[in-house]
Design a protein around this motif. Structure first.
Motif, PDB file in Angstrom:
ATOM      1  N   HIS A 157      64.243  -0.499  47.134  1.00  0.00           N
ATOM      2  CA  HIS A 157      65.558  -0.226  46.542  1.00  0.00           C
ATOM      3  C   HIS A 157      66.414  -1.485  46.653  1.00  0.00           C
ATOM      4  O   HIS A 157      66.572  -2.037  47.747  1.00  0.00           O
ATOM      5  CB  HIS A 157      66.231   0.944  47.255  1.00  0.00           C
ATOM      6  CG  HIS A 157      67.522   1.358  46.648  1.00  0.00           C
ATOM      7  ND1 HIS A 157      67.599   1.995  45.422  1.00  0.00           N
ATOM      8  CD2 HIS A 157      68.804   1.222  47.086  1.00  0.00           C
ATOM      9  CE1 HIS A 157      68.862   2.240  45.140  1.00  0.00           C
ATOM     10  NE2 HIS A 157      69.618   1.767  46.121  1.00  0.00           N
ATOM     11  N   GLN A 158      66.973  -1.932  45.560  1.00  0.00           N
ATOM     12  CA  GLN A 158      67.663  -3.219  45.525  1.00  0.00           C
ATOM     13  C   GLN A 158      69.111  -3.174  45.991  1.00  0.00           C
ATOM     14  O   GLN A 158      69.597  -4.114  46.623  1.00  0.00           O
ATOM     15  CB  GLN A 158      67.602  -3.806  44.095  1.00  0.00           C
ATOM     16  CG  GLN A 158      66.193  -4.060  43.590  1.00  0.00           C
ATOM     17  CD  GLN A 158      65.419  -5.041  44.452  1.00  0.00           C
ATOM     18  OE1 GLN A 158      65.960  -6.041  44.913  1.00  0.00           O
ATOM     19  NE2 GLN A 158      64.147  -4.746  44.685  1.00  0.00           N
ATOM     20  N   ASP A 159      69.817  -2.091  45.685  1.00  0.00           N
ATOM     21  CA  ASP A 159      71.260  -2.058  45.908  1.00  0.00           C
ATOM     22  C   ASP A 159      71.625  -1.096  47.035  1.00  0.00           C
ATOM     23  O   ASP A 159      71.716   0.113  46.832  1.00  0.00           O
ATOM     24  CB  ASP A 159      71.979  -1.653  44.613  1.00  0.00           C
ATOM     25  CG  ASP A 159      73.488  -1.750  44.732  1.00  0.00           C
ATOM     26  OD1 ASP A 159      73.989  -2.182  45.794  1.00  0.00           O
ATOM     27  OD2 ASP A 159      74.177  -1.390  43.744  1.00  0.00           O
ATOM     28  N   PHE A 160      71.844  -1.623  48.216  1.00  0.00           N
ATOM     29  CA  PHE A 160      72.186  -0.784  49.363  1.00  0.00           C
ATOM     30  C   PHE A 160      73.626  -0.276  49.297  1.00  0.00           C
ATOM     31  O   PHE A 160      74.017   0.565  50.101  1.00  0.00           O
ATOM     32  CB  PHE A 160      71.957  -1.553  50.662  1.00  0.00           C
ATOM     33  CG  PHE A 160      70.521  -1.565  51.114  1.00  0.00           C
ATOM     34  CD1 PHE A 160      70.128  -0.886  52.252  1.00  0.00           C
ATOM     35  CD2 PHE A 160      69.558  -2.253  50.393  1.00  0.00           C
ATOM     36  CE1 PHE A 160      68.813  -0.897  52.680  1.00  0.00           C
ATOM     37  CE2 PHE A 160      68.236  -2.273  50.804  1.00  0.00           C
ATOM     38  CZ  PHE A 160      67.854  -1.590  51.948  1.00  0.00           C
ATOM     39  N   PHE A 161      74.396  -0.788  48.351  1.00  0.00           N
ATOM     40  CA  PHE A 161      75.751  -0.275  48.149  1.00  0.00           C
ATOM     41  C   PHE A 161      75.749   0.954  47.245  1.00  0.00           C
ATOM     42  O   PHE A 161      76.767   1.617  47.095  1.00  0.00           O
ATOM     43  CB  PHE A 161      76.650  -1.362  47.542  1.00  0.00           C
ATOM     44  CG  PHE A 161      76.942  -2.490  48.488  1.00  0.00           C
ATOM     45  CD1 PHE A 161      77.939  -2.375  49.452  1.00  0.00           C
ATOM     46  CD2 PHE A 161      76.209  -3.667  48.439  1.00  0.00           C
ATOM     47  CE1 PHE A 161      78.206  -3.413  50.338  1.00  0.00           C
ATOM     48  CE2 PHE A 161      76.468  -4.711  49.312  1.00  0.00           C
ATOM     49  CZ  PHE A 161      77.466  -4.582  50.266  1.00  0.00           C
ATOM     50  N   ASN A 162      74.624   1.261  46.666  1.00  0.00           N
ATOM     51  CA  ASN A 162      74.479   2.453  45.819  1.00  0.00           C
ATOM     52  C   ASN A 162      73.163   3.138  46.151  1.00  0.00           C
ATOM     53  O   ASN A 162      72.105   2.771  45.645  1.00  0.00           O
ATOM     54  CB  ASN A 162      74.524   2.072  44.338  1.00  0.00           C
ATOM     55  CG  ASN A 162      74.326   3.286  43.436  1.00  0.00           C
ATOM     56  OD1 ASN A 162      74.525   4.427  43.876  1.00  0.00           O
ATOM     57  ND2 ASN A 162      73.930   3.057  42.198  1.00  0.00           N
ATOM     58  N   LEU A 163      73.247   4.159  46.989  1.00  0.00           N
ATOM     59  CA  LEU A 163      72.052   4.885  47.406  1.00  0.00           C
ATOM     60  C   LEU A 163      71.822   6.163  46.604  1.00  0.00           C
ATOM     61  O   LEU A 163      70.881   6.909  46.887  1.00  0.00           O
ATOM     62  CB  LEU A 163      72.154   5.233  48.896  1.00  0.00           C
ATOM     63  CG  LEU A 163      72.227   4.043  49.859  1.00  0.00           C
ATOM     64  CD1 LEU A 163      72.394   4.535  51.296  1.00  0.00           C
ATOM     65  CD2 LEU A 163      70.995   3.150  49.740  1.00  0.00           C
ATOM     66  N   SER A 164      72.660   6.385  45.603  1.00  0.00           N
ATOM     67  CA  SER A 164      72.551   7.622  44.811  1.00  0.00           C
ATOM     68  C   SER A 164      71.154   7.868  44.246  1.00  0.00           C
ATOM     69  O   SER A 164      70.655   8.999  44.302  1.00  0.00           O
ATOM     70  CB  SER A 164      73.574   7.612  43.663  1.00  0.00           C
ATOM     71  OG  SER A 164      74.882   7.575  44.179  1.00  0.00           O
TER      72      SER A 164
END
Length: 225
Positions: free
Chosen positions: A51-58
């Motif tokens: 998962h690339q974006d740890f600011f968006n876990l949705s």
């Protein structure tokens, strides 16, 4: 109780070491690694989410349900980094991940790898020490079963680790000397990983574990005097 752990930072030295120890320990039932690239490990206990974006876990939110431990080993060095970026990658990112996990897993124990010299009062002249201190303090306000901050100094790597700073081969010889002269500042990767397992299963007398606490907790889990 068996440990079902989420591990971040598994492509760094600390995260990789914690992962390898967890996979070999019978107290750990399963491990989920969340990473931007594969950790390169395969095991029957292990599941991996890229998962690339740890600011968006949705997009992966529902895959994070059902775990009772998080060993948060993801971190960056402040060297050469501006203060705003360091704050975002250290405080904001960590708290975002922790906030999501605390919503999904109320019985989770969260272990945050901080660092020796972190300032709980958030008043240090060193920016990184204030940011780490604020991160620790605010993690402990979240509705986890428990949250612990681990503050290791020098960590002796495991044999066979692949994600290790190159300079370690030049300074690893210092460990036995440092351990003798300043035991609180020198722990092994095995002690750190087992310390996390110990506090997950048994708790600990303080929520901030300095070097000597890490060693004590690790030895308790390994049954070493």
């Amino acid at each position: 109780m068996k440990i079902k752990a989420i591990i971040t930072g598994a492509t760094g030295m600390v995260g990789e070491g914690v992962l390898l120890e967890c996979l070999q320990n019978p107290d750990v039932e399963s491990v989920l690694v969340i990473s931007r690239k594969t950790c390169g490990v395969t095991h029957t206990k292990l599941k991996e989410i890229i998962h690339q974006d740890f600011f968006n876990l949705s997009p992966i939110r529902m895959q994070l349900v059902g775990y009772n431990a998080c060993y948060f080993c993801l971190g960056v060095s402040s060297v050469g980094m501006d203060q705003e970026t360091y704050y975002r990658l250290t405080y904001t990112l960590t708290l975002h991940v922790a906030d999501v996990l605390s919503e999904l897993n109320s019985d989770m124990t969260f272990c945050y790898v901080s660092g020796g010299g972190t300032d709980s009062a958030e008043k240090s002249r060193m920016h990184w020490a204030r940011v780490k201190g604020k991160t620790e303090n605010d993690l402990m306000k979240l509705p986890f079963k428990a949250a612990f901050a681990f503050r290791p100094g020098f960590i002796k790597k495991l044999e066979g680790q692949q994600y290790v700073h190159k300079f370690y081969k030049y300074i690893n010889w210092l460990f036995p000397i440092g351990r003798f002269l300043a035991p609180g500042g020198f722990c092994t990767m095995k002690e750190l990983a087992h310390g996390m397992m110990q506090v997950t299963l048994q708790g600990y007398k303080t929520r901030v574990l300095e070097g000597k606490d890490i060693i004590a907790a690790g030895k308790a889990h390994m049954g070493v005097q």
